[in-house]
Motif scaffolding. Structure first.
Motif, short mmCIF file in Angstrom:
data_model
loop_
_atom_site.label_atom_id
_atom_site.label_comp_id
_atom_site.label_asym_id
_atom_site.label_seq_id
_atom_site.Cartn_x
_atom_site.Cartn_y
_atom_site.Cartn_z
N GLY A 188 0.83 -1.20 0.00
CA GLY A 188 0.00 0.00 0.00
C GLY A 188 0.86 1.25 0.00
N PRO A 189 0.22 2.39 0.14
CA PRO A 189 0.97 3.65 0.15
C PRO A 189 1.83 3.81 1.40
N HIS A 190 2.85 4.65 1.30
CA HIS A 190 3.72 5.02 2.42
C HIS A 190 4.41 3.82 3.05
N GLY A 191 4.72 2.79 2.25
CA GLY A 191 5.45 1.62 2.74
C GLY A 191 4.63 0.67 3.58
N ARG A 192 3.34 0.88 3.65
CA ARG A 192 2.48 -0.02 4.44
C ARG A 192 2.14 -1.26 3.64
N GLN A 193 1.77 -2.29 4.36
CA GLN A 193 1.27 -3.51 3.75
C GLN A 193 -0.09 -3.82 4.37
N PHE A 194 -0.97 -4.41 3.56
CA PHE A 194 -2.31 -4.73 4.00
C PHE A 194 -2.54 -6.22 3.88
N TYR A 195 -3.06 -6.82 4.93
CA TYR A 195 -3.48 -8.22 4.93
C TYR A 195 -5.01 -8.20 4.84
N TRP A 196 -5.54 -8.34 3.62
CA TRP A 196 -6.98 -8.33 3.43
C TRP A 196 -7.55 -9.73 3.56
N GLU A 197 -8.56 -9.89 4.41
CA GLU A 197 -9.34 -11.13 4.39
C GLU A 197 -10.16 -11.09 3.11
N TYR A 198 -10.28 -12.22 2.44
CA TYR A 198 -11.07 -12.24 1.20
C TYR A 198 -12.09 -13.35 1.25
N GLU A 199 -13.13 -13.21 0.43
CA GLU A 199 -14.26 -14.13 0.47
C GLU A 199 -14.21 -15.22 -0.59
N GLU A 200 -13.42 -15.04 -1.61
CA GLU A 200 -13.34 -16.05 -2.66
C GLU A 200 -12.72 -17.34 -2.12
N ASP A 201 -12.97 -18.42 -2.81
CA ASP A 201 -12.38 -19.71 -2.49
C ASP A 201 -10.90 -19.67 -2.89
N PHE A 202 -10.02 -20.17 -2.02
CA PHE A 202 -8.57 -20.15 -2.26
C PHE A 202 -8.22 -20.82 -3.58
#
Length: 88
Positions: A59-73
């Motif tokens: 993400g911006p400014h050196g951040r990282q995001f761990y998004w939970e997602y709903e799709e099947d792996f």
């Protein structure tokens, strides 16, 4: 981002924001709860990894995001592979 960027559609929910490390080398994370899932088009070059629960993206400014997602792996892996974005 170039005009030839590829995107993948992911339905995300809650997520964690990784802000870096503190003076004791412990991760600084922020947990964000969402009211409802959101469909996002994510530039593939932002994706760092995909697990059975999270998509890790830059993400911006050196951040990282761990998004939970709903799709099947397995379905998500097949989508990435079908679009030449995953090597088997």
């Amino acid at each position: 981002m170039s005009h030839s960027s590829k995107f993948i559609k992911i339905t995300t929910g809650n997520y964690l924001v990784f802000h870096g490390y503190d003076e004791n080398n412990q991760e600084i994370t922020e947990e964000v709860k969402t009211d409802a899932p959101m469909v996002k088009s994510v530039a593939v070059e932002r994706i760092q990894s995909v697990s059975e629960k999270y998509v890790l993206v830059n993400g911006p400014h050196g951040r990282q995001f761990y998004w939970e997602y709903e799709e099947d792996f397995e379905g998500l892996k097949q989508t990435l592979e079908a679009n030449g974005l995953l090597l088997s």
